[in-house]
Write a protein that holds these residues in place. Structure first.
Motif, PDB file in Angstrom:
ATOM      1  N   PRO A  13       2.256   0.896  -9.096  1.00 21.90           N
ATOM      2  CA  PRO A  13       2.061   1.708  -7.889  1.00 21.90           C
ATOM      3  C   PRO A  13       1.100   1.073  -6.903  1.00 21.90           C
ATOM      4  O   PRO A  13       1.279   1.163  -5.693  1.00 21.90           O
ATOM      5  N   SER A  14       0.065   0.390  -7.414  1.00 22.95           N
ATOM      6  CA  SER A  14      -0.930  -0.192  -6.510  1.00 22.95           C
ATOM      7  C   SER A  14      -0.386  -1.397  -5.764  1.00 22.95           C
ATOM      8  O   SER A  14      -0.922  -1.795  -4.731  1.00 22.95           O
ATOM      9  N   SER A  15       0.708  -2.024  -6.332  1.00 23.58           N
ATOM     10  CA  SER A  15       1.266  -3.210  -5.681  1.00 23.58           C
ATOM     11  C   SER A  15       2.319  -2.870  -4.650  1.00 23.58           C
ATOM     12  O   SER A  15       2.764  -3.715  -3.900  1.00 23.58           O
ATOM     13  N   LEU A  16       2.756  -1.613  -4.605  1.00 28.13           N
ATOM     14  CA  LEU A  16       3.759  -1.224  -3.631  1.00 28.13           C
ATOM     15  C   LEU A  16       3.129  -1.144  -2.250  1.00 28.13           C
ATOM     16  O   LEU A  16       2.020  -0.640  -2.087  1.00 28.13           O
ATOM     17  N   LYS A  17       3.853  -1.610  -1.272  1.00 27.57           N
ATOM     18  CA  LYS A  17       3.324  -1.659   0.087  1.00 27.57           C
ATOM     19  C   LYS A  17       3.263  -0.270   0.697  1.00 27.57           C
ATOM     20  O   LYS A  17       4.241   0.467   0.689  1.00 27.57           O
ATOM     21  N   ARG A  18       2.115   0.104   1.233  1.00 30.58           N
ATOM     22  CA  ARG A  18       1.955   1.408   1.880  1.00 30.58           C
ATOM     23  C   ARG A  18       2.435   1.310   3.323  1.00 30.58           C
ATOM     24  O   ARG A  18       2.387   0.238   3.950  1.00 30.58           O
ATOM     25  N   PRO A  19       2.889   2.416   3.902  1.00 33.17           N
ATOM     26  CA  PRO A  19       3.268   2.399   5.318  1.00 33.17           C
ATOM     27  C   PRO A  19       2.057   2.048   6.182  1.00 33.17           C
ATOM     28  O   PRO A  19       0.916   2.286   5.777  1.00 33.17           O
ATOM     29  N   ALA A  21      -0.941   2.219   8.862  1.00 33.74           N
ATOM     30  CA  ALA A  21      -1.856   3.346   9.080  1.00 33.74           C
ATOM     31  C   ALA A  21      -1.356   4.286  10.178  1.00 33.74           C
ATOM     32  O   ALA A  21      -1.391   5.516  10.023  1.00 33.74           O
ATOM     33  N   GLU A  23       1.643   4.864  11.114  1.00 36.81           N
ATOM     34  CA  GLU A  23       2.814   5.605  10.632  1.00 36.81           C
ATOM     35  C   GLU A  23       2.374   6.750   9.723  1.00 36.81           C
ATOM     36  O   GLU A  23       2.960   7.845   9.768  1.00 36.81           O
ATOM     37  N   ARG A  24       1.342   6.517   8.908  1.00 32.78           N
ATOM     38  CA  ARG A  24       0.851   7.577   8.031  1.00 32.78           C
ATOM     39  C   ARG A  24       0.244   8.723   8.840  1.00 32.78           C
ATOM     40  O   ARG A  24       0.449   9.892   8.526  1.00 32.78           O
ATOM     41  N   HIS A  28       1.697  12.539   9.047  1.00 31.33           N
ATOM     42  CA  HIS A  28       0.788  13.650   8.715  1.00 31.33           C
ATOM     43  C   HIS A  28       0.784  14.704   9.812  1.00 31.33           C
ATOM     44  O   HIS A  28       0.951  15.906   9.546  1.00 31.33           O
TER      45      HIS A  28
END
Length: 227
Positions: A13-19, A21, A23-24, A28
């Motif tokens: 999970p930690s290696s998956l790319k986050r959207p 900032a 976009e987050r 939200h």
């Protein structure tokens, strides 16, 4: 000498790319506006939003500019962003556009393919389950999916794109109606069932009539004119 292992490296999970900032932040705010956690008239500040999402203020500004273009907020320099309430004119415009598109699509749905009937049955059952769970935002999404499926089935790409542009306004109005009129949740499900049965029976004009009553009721309820 032993051969090197060729086992694949598994992603954690930690290696998956986050959207990104921005976009987050955008997601939200938009979700909170659509499900009315941020109601019309709420003043949002960059600092509060940055803290809520865990980002700096720069992506917050980027997200707010995007949402202003979409008509969900209005920016006030050095003050923040005001969540815009749904206006009477907007309600009228959305309902009139929905009637034009959805009555046409209801007629085009007849005769219905087995695939369409099966999909509408599935969406109706999912809406019932979400209603029982009390998830109003999810009910509104599923409600909209039911109508969108009929529109998509009409096979007119221009009308489908036009209908897609109504999505955010439909969801926001849908949640508002259900919050103000809890009994409307069951009524919507019943009317969806009536629409499905008219389509299944091959009654094009009957299906269009159900749409007219069902969608026309939205204007009355959102404006608080129901008695």
């Amino acid at each position: 000498m032993p051969a090197a292992s060729s086992a694949p490296v598994r992603s954690t999970p930690s290696s998956l790319k986050r959207p990104p900032a921005a976009e987050r932040v955008y997601t939200h705010i938009k979700e909170a506006v659509l499900d009315r956690r941020y109601e019309g008239g709420t003043l949002l500040t960059e600092g509060d939003l940055a803290d809520a999402v865990g980002v700096s203020r720069t992506p917050v500004r980027e997200a707010l500019l995007r949402l202003e273009v979409e008509g969900l907020i209005k920016l006030y320099p050095k003050k923040g962003a005001l969540v815009l309430a749904v206006s009477a004119q907007e309600i009228k415009d959305v309902v009139e556009t929905r009637l034009l598109v959805e009555e046409f699509a209801a007629r085009k749905a007849v005769p219905a393919s087995p695939r369409l009937i099966e999909r509408l049955e599935q969406l109706l059952e999912e809406q019932r389950q979400l209603a029982e769970a009390g998830d109003l935002a999810a009910v509104a999404v599923k409600d909209r999916c039911f109508h969108a499926e009929i529109v998509k089935n009409a096979g007119n790409e221009i009308l489908s794109r036009l209908y897609d542009q109504l999505r955010d306004r439909q969801l926001r109005m849908g949640v508002a109606v259900m919050e103000a009129h809890p009994g409307r949740i069951e009524a919507n499900i019943t009317e969806h069932g009536e629409l499905l049965e008219a389509i299944r029976a091959g009654d094009a004009e009957g299906a269009a009539l159900v749409v007219r009553r069902h969608v026309g009721r939205v204007r009355v309820l959102v404006r608080g004119e129901d008695r």
